[in-house]
Design a protein around this motif. Structure first.
Motif, mmCIF file in Angstrom:
data_model
loop_
_atom_site.group_PDB
_atom_site.id
_atom_site.type_symbol
_atom_site.label_atom_id
_atom_site.label_comp_id
_atom_site.label_asym_id
_atom_site.label_seq_id
_atom_site.Cartn_x
_atom_site.Cartn_y
_atom_site.Cartn_z
ATOM 1 N N CYS A 8 0.846 -1.206 0.000
ATOM 2 C CA CYS A 8 0.000 0.000 0.000
ATOM 3 C C CYS A 8 0.874 1.247 0.000
ATOM 4 C CB CYS A 8 -0.906 0.027 1.228
ATOM 5 S SG CYS A 8 -1.996 -1.391 1.399
ATOM 6 N N ASP A 9 0.265 2.345 -0.370
ATOM 7 C CA ASP A 9 0.923 3.642 -0.251
ATOM 8 C C ASP A 9 0.361 4.387 0.949
ATOM 9 O OD1 ASP A 9 2.637 3.503 -2.490
ATOM 10 O OD2 ASP A 9 0.950 3.929 -3.816
ATOM 11 N N THR A 99 2.483 2.157 -5.639
ATOM 12 C CA THR A 99 1.453 1.440 -6.402
ATOM 13 C C THR A 99 0.335 2.340 -6.896
ATOM 14 O OG1 THR A 99 0.194 0.927 -4.388
ATOM 15 C CG2 THR A 99 1.896 -0.640 -5.057
ATOM 16 N N SER A 100 0.370 3.627 -6.576
ATOM 17 C CA SER A 100 -0.752 4.499 -6.931
ATOM 18 C C SER A 100 -0.285 5.906 -7.256
ATOM 19 C CB SER A 100 -1.774 4.549 -5.784
ATOM 20 O OG SER A 100 -1.184 5.126 -4.631
ATOM 21 N N ARG A 101 -1.152 6.616 -7.958
ATOM 22 C CA ARG A 101 -0.951 8.022 -8.293
ATOM 23 C C ARG A 101 -2.207 8.764 -7.850
ATOM 24 N NH1 ARG A 101 2.712 8.797 -12.659
ATOM 25 N NH2 ARG A 101 1.350 10.334 -13.649
ATOM 26 N N VAL A 102 -2.028 9.694 -6.918
ATOM 27 C CA VAL A 102 -3.166 10.399 -6.322
ATOM 28 C C VAL A 102 -3.067 11.881 -6.685
ATOM 29 C CG1 VAL A 102 -4.356 11.001 -4.186
ATOM 30 C CG2 VAL A 102 -3.293 8.732 -4.439
ATOM 31 N N TYR A 141 -4.102 9.404 -13.147
ATOM 32 C CA TYR A 141 -4.164 9.215 -11.703
ATOM 33 C C TYR A 141 -5.142 8.094 -11.381
ATOM 34 C CZ TYR A 141 -8.224 12.229 -12.512
ATOM 35 O OH TYR A 141 -9.389 12.762 -13.004
ATOM 36 N N ASP A 142 -5.012 7.583 -10.157
ATOM 37 C CA ASP A 142 -5.872 6.494 -9.697
ATOM 38 C C ASP A 142 -6.947 6.962 -8.728
ATOM 39 O OD1 ASP A 142 -4.275 4.335 -10.962
ATOM 40 O OD2 ASP A 142 -2.744 5.008 -9.539
ATOM 41 N N LEU A 212 -8.589 1.094 -4.499
ATOM 42 C CA LEU A 212 -8.587 1.633 -5.848
ATOM 43 C C LEU A 212 -9.520 0.848 -6.769
ATOM 44 C CD1 LEU A 212 -4.792 2.372 -6.395
ATOM 45 C CD2 LEU A 212 -6.599 3.968 -5.756
ATOM 46 N N SER A 213 -9.765 -0.390 -6.428
ATOM 47 C CA SER A 213 -10.636 -1.224 -7.251
ATOM 48 C C SER A 213 -12.086 -1.047 -6.825
ATOM 49 C CB SER A 213 -10.249 -2.698 -7.108
ATOM 50 O OG SER A 213 -8.906 -2.895 -7.473
#
Length: 304
Positions: A8-9, A99-102, A141-142, A212-213
Motif C-alpha cells: 500500500c501507499d 502502487t498508486s498516483r493520487v 491518476y488512480d 482503488l478497485s
C-alpha cells in the motif's frame, strides 16, 4: 514500513491552521516554521488562520521560505497571491507512490475576511477554471484527494465532488480530508467518495484508507461505500499510535529523525521561555522607570 509490506501507499497530509494554537505561535511564525519543515508531509494546504495578517502571509510566501520549501506540495487551489494573481502555493499536486498516483488539491472555504495580500477565489468559480478541468482530464491518476479546509458537511464539498465527477467520471475514488469546524466526523458522499474530518488542535491523527478497485456487487450504496472507504480517529499520543500500527511497544515508534525533532522542540521551548522572561524583565524595568519621578527634595518618590 507496514504500508510497504502490505503493498500500500501511505501519504501524510496537513490540512491548514498550522500557525495558531501552540506555544510557538507568533506573528510571524518564525519559531514554528523550522519545526514544521522537519515533518515528512506529502501535501499541505492553508487554513484561514494563516491569512488574517499580511505579516504572516509574507513570511510564509517569501522567496525560499516555508511555502517554497515544500517544492510544490503546499497546495492552494483557490488562494492566490494578490500581487501576482498566481496561486500562493501550487494549484494541485500529483502524489506518486509505489502502487498508486493520487491527484491532490487544496481548497479553502469561501473566506472573505482575509488580509489583502491574498485573494481567495470562490470555490464555485475555481472549479469552472481551465486549470482545474485540465488537471482532472489531462493527468493520469488512480484517485483524487481534496485537502479542504471546510466543514465535513459543507455544501462546497458536494460542489467539488460534482465538478470532479463531471470530468473524472463516477468510478474514481475521491477522498475529502476536511477541517475547520473542529469535530471528529465522517460521511459517505457516494459509493466512491467520502468526507473525513479528524478533530482539532492535534488531538487526533486521522487515518483514512480506500480501495482503488471498485467493490464487489453489494446490496446498497452505503454498503458499497463502506467496502471502498475506511477511517480511524487516533488519539494523538504514542500509545494510541502504536496500537493503531499494531506495535506492542510505543517506544518502538521513535525514530532517529523523531528524536532529533523532539530535541529541537525542547530547545525551541527553552529559547522561547528565555525570550519571554527577558521581555517581561524589560517591560517591568520600563514600568518602574515610568513611575520614578524626582521629588522637590532631590530624592525620588513613586508617583505617576
Amino acid at each position: 514500513e507496514v504500508a510497504a509490506a502490505r503493498g500500500c501507499d501511505l501519504f501524510l497530509v496537513q490540512n491548514g491552521d498550522l500557525n495558531d494554537g501552540t506555544g510557538f505561535s507568533r506573528t510571524p511564525p518564525a519559531v514554528l516554521v523550522p519545526l514544521l519543515q522537519r515533518m515528512p508531509f506529502d501535501a499541505l494546504t492553508t487554513g484561514n488562520h494563516e491569512l488574517y495578517e499580511n505579516e504572516n502571509i509574507d513570511y510564509l510566501a517569501q522567496p525560499g521560505g516555508f511555502i517554497d520549501s515544500w517544492n510544490g506540495s503546499f497546495i492552494t487551489s483557490n488562494t492566490l497571491d494578490a500581487a501576482t494573481g498566481e496561486h500562493l502555493g501550487s494549484s494541485h499536486k500529483l502524489l506518486v507512490g509505489r502502487t498508486s498516483r493520487v491527484l491532490a488539491f487544496g481548497f479553502l472555504y469561501d473566506m472573505r475576511d482575509h488580509a489583502d495580500h491574498v485573494i481567495v477565489t470562490r470555490v464555485e468559480e475555481a472549479v469552472q477554471q481551465a486549470w482545474f478541468v485540465d488537471a482532472l482530464t489531462a493527468t493520469e491518476y488512480d484517485a483524487v484527494l481534496f485537502l479542504t479546509h471546510m466543514d465535513f458537511k459543507d455544501p462546497l464539498v458536494d460542489l467539488l465532488l460534482a465538478a470532479t465527477r463531471a470530468s473524472a467520471g463516477a468510478a474514481v475514488p475521491v477522498l475529502f480530508v476536511t477541517g475547520h469546524s473542529h469535530v471528529r466526523a465522517y460521511r459517505d458522499l457516494d459509493t466512491r467518495a467520502a468526507s473525513f474530518e479528524a478533530g482539532r488542535y492535534l488531538d487526533t491523527i486521522g487515518f483514512a484508507s480506500f480501495s482503488l478497485s471498485p467493490p464487489p456487487s453489494v446490496a446498497s450504496s452505503s454498503a458499497a461505500a463502506a467496502a471502498t472507504f475506511a477511517h480511524l480517529n487516533i488519539d494523538a499520543n504514542r500509545a494510541s499510535m502504536a496500537a493503531a500500527a499494531g506495535l506492542a511497544d510505543p517506544a518502538s515508534l521513535l525514530t532517529a529523525a523523531g528524536a532529533a525533532l523532539r530535541g529541537e522542540i525542547k530547545r525551541a521551548a527553552q529559547d522561547s521561555a528565555s525570550a519571554m522572561c527577558s521581555a517581561a524583565r524589560h517591560a517591568r524595568t520600563r514600568r518602574l522607570r515610568g513611575w520614578a519621578r524626582p521629588s522637590h527634595s532631590g530624592g525620588s518618590t513613586w508617583t505617576r
